[in-house]
Design an enzyme around this catalytic site. Structure first.
Site, short mmCIF file in Angstrom:
data_model
loop_
_atom_site.label_atom_id
_atom_site.label_comp_id
_atom_site.label_asym_id
_atom_site.label_seq_id
_atom_site.Cartn_x
_atom_site.Cartn_y
_atom_site.Cartn_z
N ARG A 99 0.83 -1.20 0.00
CA ARG A 99 0.00 0.00 0.00
C ARG A 99 0.87 1.26 0.00
O ARG A 99 0.57 2.23 -0.65
CB ARG A 99 -0.91 -0.02 1.24
CG ARG A 99 -1.97 1.03 1.22
CD ARG A 99 -2.46 1.31 2.61
NE ARG A 99 -3.38 0.31 3.12
CZ ARG A 99 -3.83 0.32 4.38
NH1 ARG A 99 -3.44 1.25 5.21
NH2 ARG A 99 -4.65 -0.61 4.80
N TYR A 100 1.93 1.24 0.79
CA TYR A 100 2.85 2.38 0.87
C TYR A 100 4.08 2.03 0.04
O TYR A 100 4.47 0.87 -0.04
CB TYR A 100 3.27 2.60 2.32
CG TYR A 100 2.12 2.93 3.25
CD1 TYR A 100 1.55 4.20 3.25
CD2 TYR A 100 1.62 1.98 4.13
CE1 TYR A 100 0.51 4.50 4.10
CE2 TYR A 100 0.58 2.28 5.00
CZ TYR A 100 0.02 3.54 4.99
OH TYR A 100 -1.00 3.84 5.84
N ARG A 103 7.26 0.09 2.05
CA ARG A 103 7.08 -1.03 2.98
C ARG A 103 5.92 -1.92 2.56
O ARG A 103 4.97 -1.44 1.95
CB ARG A 103 6.90 -0.54 4.41
CG ARG A 103 5.78 0.48 4.60
CD ARG A 103 6.18 1.43 5.74
NE ARG A 103 5.10 2.29 6.21
CZ ARG A 103 4.81 3.46 5.63
NH1 ARG A 103 5.44 3.88 4.55
NH2 ARG A 103 3.85 4.22 6.13
N CYS A 112 -3.85 -17.08 15.28
CA CYS A 112 -3.44 -16.32 16.46
C CYS A 112 -3.59 -17.23 17.67
O CYS A 112 -4.24 -18.26 17.61
CB CYS A 112 -4.33 -15.10 16.66
SG CYS A 112 -4.28 -13.96 15.27
N CYS A 116 -9.40 -11.89 18.85
CA CYS A 116 -10.04 -10.66 19.31
C CYS A 116 -11.30 -10.47 18.49
O CYS A 116 -11.24 -10.47 17.25
CB CYS A 116 -9.12 -9.46 19.09
SG CYS A 116 -7.42 -9.74 19.60
N CYS A 119 -11.34 -7.96 15.53
CA CYS A 119 -10.23 -8.05 14.58
C CYS A 119 -10.60 -7.46 13.22
O CYS A 119 -11.63 -7.78 12.65
CB CYS A 119 -9.84 -9.52 14.39
SG CYS A 119 -8.48 -9.73 13.23
N ARG A 121 -9.22 -8.08 10.44
CA ARG A 121 -9.14 -9.11 9.39
C ARG A 121 -9.99 -10.33 9.73
O ARG A 121 -9.63 -11.46 9.41
CB ARG A 121 -7.69 -9.55 9.18
CG ARG A 121 -6.88 -8.54 8.44
CD ARG A 121 -5.47 -8.98 8.08
NE ARG A 121 -4.73 -7.76 7.89
CZ ARG A 121 -3.71 -7.36 8.65
NH1 ARG A 121 -3.25 -8.14 9.60
NH2 ARG A 121 -3.14 -6.20 8.44
N ASP A 279 -11.58 -0.27 13.43
CA ASP A 279 -11.97 -0.35 12.02
C ASP A 279 -13.41 -0.85 11.86
O ASP A 279 -13.95 -1.50 12.76
CB ASP A 279 -11.02 -1.29 11.26
CG ASP A 279 -9.61 -0.75 11.21
OD1 ASP A 279 -9.46 0.49 11.12
OD2 ASP A 279 -8.65 -1.55 11.26
N ASP A 316 -7.47 4.21 10.14
CA ASP A 316 -7.08 3.57 8.88
C ASP A 316 -8.35 3.65 8.03
O ASP A 316 -9.31 2.95 8.29
CB ASP A 316 -6.69 2.11 9.17
CG ASP A 316 -5.53 1.67 8.30
OD1 ASP A 316 -5.47 2.12 7.14
OD2 ASP A 316 -4.71 0.87 8.78
N LYS A 323 -3.37 5.21 6.74
CA LYS A 323 -3.67 5.65 8.10
C LYS A 323 -3.66 7.18 8.13
O LYS A 323 -2.69 7.79 7.69
CB LYS A 323 -2.61 5.11 9.05
CG LYS A 323 -2.64 3.60 9.17
CD LYS A 323 -1.54 3.10 10.10
CE LYS A 323 -1.52 1.59 10.17
NZ LYS A 323 -1.09 0.94 8.89
C1 PLP Z 1 -0.26 0.03 8.75
C2 PLP Z 1 0.32 -0.51 7.53
C3 PLP Z 1 1.69 -0.38 7.28
C4 PLP Z 1 2.65 0.28 8.26
O1 PLP Z 1 2.42 1.63 8.41
P1 PLP Z 1 3.37 2.47 9.40
O2 PLP Z 1 2.75 3.82 9.41
O3 PLP Z 1 4.74 2.43 8.80
O4 PLP Z 1 3.34 1.80 10.72
C5 PLP Z 1 2.19 -0.86 6.10
N1 PLP Z 1 1.39 -1.47 5.19
C6 PLP Z 1 0.07 -1.61 5.41
C7 PLP Z 1 -0.74 -2.28 4.37
C8 PLP Z 1 -0.51 -1.14 6.58
O5 PLP Z 1 -1.81 -1.31 6.79
S1 SF4 Z 2 -6.41 -8.35 16.27
FE1 SF4 Z 2 -6.81 -10.09 14.87
S2 SF4 Z 2 -4.80 -10.61 14.05
FE2 SF4 Z 2 -4.46 -9.38 15.88
S3 SF4 Z 2 -4.23 -10.86 17.55
FE3 SF4 Z 2 -6.37 -10.23 17.52
S4 SF4 Z 2 -7.37 -11.77 16.23
FE4 SF4 Z 2 -5.18 -11.94 15.84
#
Ligand code: PLP
Ligand code: SF4
Length: 354
Positions: A99-100, A103, A112, A116, A119, A121, A279, A316, A323
């Protein structure tokens, strides 16, 4: 109780009868758990360690509310999305989100130690498809072909749920890519099963520095003695530890709780990094703090605790557009030549624009 982390996983309740060996469930919780059994979404799992931190006499215990499903999990809101962060649209090869520019997020497992209920995802976590070795190979090829990528964030699921051997193999391959500078390990193991930070793991990880930890802690009650020891072991061994916290209604949405959490983490050398607005994953409305109230909370921290203890509050935003840091605006007024800024105790001053 001194179970190994593998035993913690093995002994984690995954069904109603197993859970009832640890907790007395309310009728409402039972109904929700039965529904969950049939719906096949984010599974039930909680480690004995985490369960031991729950106060049985408090039905609204802040840890219980994070891991035991309730009815509201099955009440989706029209604004919610299956994939709130648009990760599937930014998936360049399976399980790799780019996305960025500099990174990438590599989802190395869907598992996990505990799940949670909020979550982000939850569409995938704990249910698979579990990443396969050929996906990992594709991800590495992509990263190697894009030297502008300087950092790999290993997440999931929980990056530390993998065995030492598998983690070692993955880290070796990532470190073989010369353009990669930083590896970040995202984990909630330090809260769910802190005994994961073994001497063997530390010895392996040390070979692949620089490695930053991104720890996930939401409430001071999650910081048990073994968690403290694990955090300090990481710091003592030279791993910078950052922490992310999800702002959760009825769990940590009070100034005093957040201050206590952030001070404790900082004392344990885990630097509060992000405070996330929850989220819009399906069935998480009960966890979301209304944004205006969240901003007031953030404002109540500014100036009251050390800058070292202050995370950046972020949303986000839906769709995968990144973010967005949210600050209470300090700008009171603006003229051609000056802006008026609000400082401590509401005191104002002009500052020249040119
Ligand atoms: C949050 C996130 C990151 C990391 O973002 P930072 O601001 O560097 O912590 C990188 N890729 C994705 C897809 C993310 O959701
Ligand atoms: S937030 Fe989602 S990915 Fe993170 S520890 Fe909890 S269940 Fe696992």
């Amino acid at each position: 109780m001194s179970l190994s982390w593998q035993e913690q996983l093995r002994q984690s309740p995954k069904s109603i009868p197993e859970l009832e060996r640890f907790l007395t469930l309310s009728p409402v919780e039972k109904v929700a758990l039965q529904k969950l059994d049939q719906s096949g979404g984010l599974p039930l799992q909680v480690t004995p360690h985490y369960l031991s931190l729950i106060d049985q006499n408090n039905p609204l215990d802040p840890l219980r509310l994070q891991v035991i499903p309730t009815q509201s999990e099955f009440q989706p809101d029209p604004l919610e999305r299956r994939d709130p962060l648009g990760e599937e649209d930014h998936e360049v090869v399976p399980h790799l989100v780019h996305r960025y520019p500099d990174r990438v997020l590599l989802l190395i497992t869907d598992r996990c130690a505990s799940y949670c209920r909020f979550c982000t995802r939850k569409r995938w976590v704990g249910q698979g498809p579990t990443p396969k070795p050929e996906h990992f190979k594709q991800a590495l090829d992509y990263i190697a072909a894009h030297p502008e990528i300087k950092e790999v964030i290993l997440s999931g699921g929980d990056s530390l749920i993998l065995t030492d051997k598998r983690l070692e193999a993955i880290l070796e391959k990532i470190r073989a890519i010369k353009s990669i500078e930083i590896i970040r390990l995202a984990t909630r193991m330090l809260t769910f099963a802190p005994m994961r930070i073994t001497e063997n793991l530390l010895a392996i990880l040390k070979r692949f520095q620089p490695i930053y930890f991104l720890n996930h802690t939401n409430h001071p009650n999650e910081i048990s003695k073994p968690t403290e020891e694990a955090l300090l072991r990481l710091a003592d061994n030279g791993f910078p530890v950052l922490n992310q916290t999800v702002l959760l209604k009825g769990i940590n949405d009070q100034t005093e709780i957040l201050i206590k959490l952030f001070r404790r983490l900082t004392y344990l050398r885990a630097r509060p990094y992000y405070l996330h607005q929850c989220d819009v994953a399906p069935g998480t409305a009960q966890y979301r703090v209304p944004l205006e109230q969240a901003m007031k909370l953030v404002e109540s921290l500014r100036g009251h605790i050390s800058g070292l203890c202050q995370p950046t509050f972020v949303i986000d935003i839906p769709g995968g557009h990144g973010k967005v840091p949210m600050y209470p605006s300090p700008i009171i007024n603006r003229s051609e030549t000056t802006i008026t800024l609000k400082g401590l105790k509401g005191k104002q001053a002009d500052y020249p624009l040119v």
